[in-house]
Design a protein around this motif. Structure first.
Motif, mmCIF file in Angstrom:
data_model
loop_
_atom_site.group_PDB
_atom_site.id
_atom_site.type_symbol
_atom_site.label_atom_id
_atom_site.label_comp_id
_atom_site.label_asym_id
_atom_site.label_seq_id
_atom_site.Cartn_x
_atom_site.Cartn_y
_atom_site.Cartn_z
ATOM 1 N N PRO A 179 -40.552 -30.386 -5.889
ATOM 2 C CA PRO A 179 -41.067 -29.007 -5.969
ATOM 3 C C PRO A 179 -40.249 -27.986 -5.188
ATOM 4 O O PRO A 179 -40.346 -26.783 -5.462
ATOM 5 N N TRP A 180 -39.453 -28.428 -4.226
ATOM 6 C CA TRP A 180 -38.595 -27.501 -3.479
ATOM 7 C C TRP A 180 -37.370 -27.070 -4.288
ATOM 8 O O TRP A 180 -36.732 -26.085 -3.958
ATOM 9 N N LEU A 196 -30.752 -27.652 -6.981
ATOM 10 C CA LEU A 196 -30.559 -27.736 -5.538
ATOM 11 C C LEU A 196 -30.145 -29.142 -5.142
ATOM 12 O O LEU A 196 -30.841 -30.121 -5.455
ATOM 13 N N PRO A 197 -28.995 -29.305 -4.481
ATOM 14 C CA PRO A 197 -28.550 -30.650 -4.111
ATOM 15 C C PRO A 197 -29.446 -31.291 -3.064
ATOM 16 O O PRO A 197 -29.964 -30.615 -2.175
ATOM 17 N N TYR A 205 -29.661 -26.548 0.450
ATOM 18 C CA TYR A 205 -29.741 -27.955 0.072
ATOM 19 C C TYR A 205 -30.981 -28.572 0.707
ATOM 20 O O TYR A 205 -31.683 -27.929 1.503
ATOM 21 N N ILE A 206 -31.230 -29.833 0.369
ATOM 22 C CA ILE A 206 -32.335 -30.594 0.952
ATOM 23 C C ILE A 206 -31.763 -31.831 1.631
ATOM 24 O O ILE A 206 -30.991 -32.581 1.027
ATOM 25 N N ALA A 207 -32.121 -32.032 2.888
ATOM 26 C CA ALA A 207 -31.711 -33.210 3.655
ATOM 27 C C ALA A 207 -32.901 -34.151 3.764
ATOM 28 O O ALA A 207 -34.018 -33.721 4.054
ATOM 29 N N HIS A 245 -35.729 -28.580 4.005
ATOM 30 C CA HIS A 245 -35.240 -27.701 2.944
ATOM 31 C C HIS A 245 -34.524 -26.524 3.593
ATOM 32 O O HIS A 245 -35.142 -25.733 4.319
ATOM 33 N N PHE A 246 -33.221 -26.441 3.350
ATOM 34 C CA PHE A 246 -32.410 -25.367 3.935
ATOM 35 C C PHE A 246 -32.062 -24.335 2.871
ATOM 36 O O PHE A 246 -31.661 -24.683 1.758
ATOM 37 N N GLU A 247 -32.209 -23.072 3.238
ATOM 38 C CA GLU A 247 -31.805 -21.972 2.367
ATOM 39 C C GLU A 247 -30.939 -21.016 3.167
ATOM 40 O O GLU A 247 -31.373 -20.471 4.182
ATOM 41 N N HIS A 248 -29.692 -20.875 2.738
ATOM 42 C CA HIS A 248 -28.715 -20.045 3.445
ATOM 43 C C HIS A 248 -28.616 -20.440 4.923
ATOM 44 O O HIS A 248 -28.532 -19.586 5.804
#
Length: 290
Positions: free
Chosen positions: A52-53, A59-60, A4-6, A18-21
């Motif tokens: 763009p992320w 992606l939430p 997700y994106i915070a 930008h968080f992935e896993h």
């Protein structure tokens, strides 16, 4: 949900992660706060810098702060206190496909009114990282929050940071001063004065008089005034909240200053980094949606 994106979108800055896993793979920090962009420009800023992320807009994105105000993307409701922050994830406002804004909090109690935006997310994280009955969140507008049985029962706002800026930049206290130099002794003296005499009506001008008469170095006014305002804030609000211990949710810059103030009153401080609290709060809000 660990991908997700915070977004912390405040008055002056836009910060995003930008968080992935569960791992942060991209960060953003831009001077594009809601007061720095034109009305209605927030969606365009989002498209340029954050979209763009995303992968096919799936992606939430969870945003908190002044982006949910009238000056932001869309005015989002304030939720009334008392309130359990565990419910925040159920009250998000969707402003684009899978793009959400966290609501703020409001207090209407016996003719007294207060609001917060952004701090509620930080507070949610801090309640997990460093549980307490009293939270102190310094900043431009410092927040003091009382929590009982997992609910936000009351909160107060103190314009400490904004007052410091206004007095240094737009009043006689700061007019004509040279570049400021760190002065721990001046801060400590101001702090003790503010704690012992929290009514600032006559103390503020005394700061100017002190440097005019040579009792305070012109390069030390910034720290002297900072100490005075922080001391007055901590003394005044400590009398209202009467905490034996507080969780201080602050930046690396402000934490040691407030720690000194609480030490003068023999109040125990547990530290909680502001950014860590915000990111934990966003994570919990996002998890609650899935």
């Amino acid at each position: 949900m660990q991908t997700y994106i915070a977004v912390d979108w405040g008055s002056t800055h836009l910060r995003a992660w930008h968080f992935e896993h569960g791992q942060c793979i991209n960060t953003l920090n831009l001077p594009c706060g809601v007061t720095q962009i034109a009305p209605g420009e927030a969606p365009d800023v989002f498209t340029r810098h954050i979209a763009p992320w995303r992968t096919g807009n799936a992606l939430p994105v969870v945003m908190a702060g002044m982006i949910g105000s009238e000056a932001g993307w869309r005015a989002v409701d304030y939720l009334p206190c008392p309130l359990s922050l565990d419910n925040l994830g159920e009250r998000l406002c969707e402003v684009a496909d899978n793009v959400w804004i966290v609501p703020g909090l409001k207090q209407e109690l016996d003719g007294e009114y207060n609001v917060m935006r952004g701090e509620e997310t930080q507070l949610l994280g801090a309640m997990q990282l460093a549980p307490a009955h009293c939270y102190v969140m310094p900043g431009t507008h410092s927040k003091w929050v009382g929590v009982e049985d997992g609910q936000v029962r009351r909160f107060d706002t103190v314009m400490t940071g904004e007052l410091h800026h206004l007095l240094m930049q737009h009043s006689l206290i700061g007019k004509g001063l040279p570049p400021q130099v760190r002065d721990d002794a001046a801060f400590r003296h101001g702090l003790e004065t503010g704690i012992n005499t929290p009514s600032l009506v006559n103390r503020l001008f005394a700061t100017r008089a002190a440097w005019v008469l040579g009792a305070l170095a012109k390069t030390s006014v910034n720290d002297a005034l900072s100490g005075l305002l922080i001391g007055a804030e901590v003394a005044t609000l400590s009398r209202q909240y009467r905490p034996q211990q507080v969780t201080l949710v602050a930046s690396e810059v402000l934490t040691p200053l407030y720690r000194q103030a609480f030490a003068c009153l023999n109040i125990t401080v547990v530290e909680c980094a502001a950014q860590a609290a915000f990111l934990d709060g966003i994570r919990r809000i996002n998890d609650a949606r899935y």
